[in-house]
Design a protein around this motif. Structure first.
Motif, short mmCIF file in Angstrom:
data_model
loop_
_atom_site.label_atom_id
_atom_site.label_comp_id
_atom_site.label_asym_id
_atom_site.label_seq_id
_atom_site.Cartn_x
_atom_site.Cartn_y
_atom_site.Cartn_z
N CYS A 183 0.83 -1.20 0.00
CA CYS A 183 0.00 0.00 0.00
C CYS A 183 0.87 1.26 0.00
N THR A 184 1.91 1.25 0.81
CA THR A 184 2.81 2.39 0.88
C THR A 184 3.50 2.62 -0.46
N ILE A 185 3.98 1.56 -1.08
CA ILE A 185 4.65 1.69 -2.38
C ILE A 185 3.66 2.20 -3.42
N SER A 186 2.45 1.66 -3.43
CA SER A 186 1.45 2.09 -4.39
C SER A 186 1.11 3.57 -4.21
N GLN A 187 0.97 3.99 -2.96
CA GLN A 187 0.65 5.39 -2.70
C GLN A 187 1.79 6.29 -3.15
N ALA A 188 3.02 5.88 -2.90
CA ALA A 188 4.17 6.68 -3.33
C ALA A 188 4.24 6.79 -4.84
N VAL A 189 3.97 5.70 -5.53
CA VAL A 189 4.03 5.73 -7.00
C VAL A 189 2.91 6.61 -7.55
N ARG A 190 1.69 6.46 -7.01
CA ARG A 190 0.56 7.23 -7.54
C ARG A 190 0.66 8.71 -7.20
N ARG A 191 1.04 9.03 -5.96
CA ARG A 191 1.04 10.43 -5.52
C ARG A 191 2.28 11.20 -5.97
N THR A 192 3.44 10.56 -5.95
CA THR A 192 4.68 11.30 -6.22
C THR A 192 5.36 10.88 -7.50
N ARG A 193 4.83 9.87 -8.16
CA ARG A 193 5.40 9.38 -9.44
C ARG A 193 6.88 9.07 -9.32
N ILE A 194 7.26 8.34 -8.27
CA ILE A 194 8.69 8.07 -8.05
C ILE A 194 9.22 6.92 -8.89
N ARG A 195 8.40 6.32 -9.70
CA ARG A 195 8.90 5.20 -10.51
C ARG A 195 9.91 5.68 -11.55
N ARG A 196 9.76 6.91 -11.98
CA ARG A 196 10.71 7.48 -12.95
C ARG A 196 11.38 8.71 -12.34
#
Length: 110
Positions: free
Chosen positions: A48-61
């Motif tokens: 959940c934490t990883i998903s929230q970080a990816v969706r909210r802050t777009r840290i995947r790229r």
């Protein structure tokens, strides 16, 4: 296999060797135990934490090619997630609902 009228492949049935099928069934039974559920809750929280970080802050790229700037961006993303969660806790904002699959929605409609 046969193609369906719309050009896609039809349904298929996978038959596993007996030992693999028994192992699969044992793992599925194991998932029904309270002990397994408690262990999985830890992973679910991390996911959940990883998903929230990816969706909210777009840290995947990242926009940066060097590691220090990328690391700093990840630190800022973690701070942002913590602030978002703190705000939700202080304002008693309820958690978002869990996604309902299409199949479950069909079952609920019946």
């Amino acid at each position: 296999m046969h193609q369906a009228a719309n050009g896609t492949w039809g349904r298929s049935l996978t038959l596993l060797p007996q030992d693999q099928q028994e192992a699969l069934e044992a793992r599925r039974r194991e998932q029904l135990t309270d002990e397994w559920q408690q262990r999985y809750n830890i992973r679910a929280g991390a996911e959940c934490t990883i998903s929230q970080a990816v969706r909210r802050t777009r840290i995947r790229r990242t926009r940066f090619t060097d590691l220090p700037k990328t690391h700093l961006r990840h630190v800022f993303a973690a701070i942002a997630i913590n602030i978002i969660r703190l705000d939700a806790w202080l304002t008693q904002t309820p958690l978002g609902p869990t996604r309902t699959s299409h199949l479950t929605r069909l079952d609920l409609a019946a």
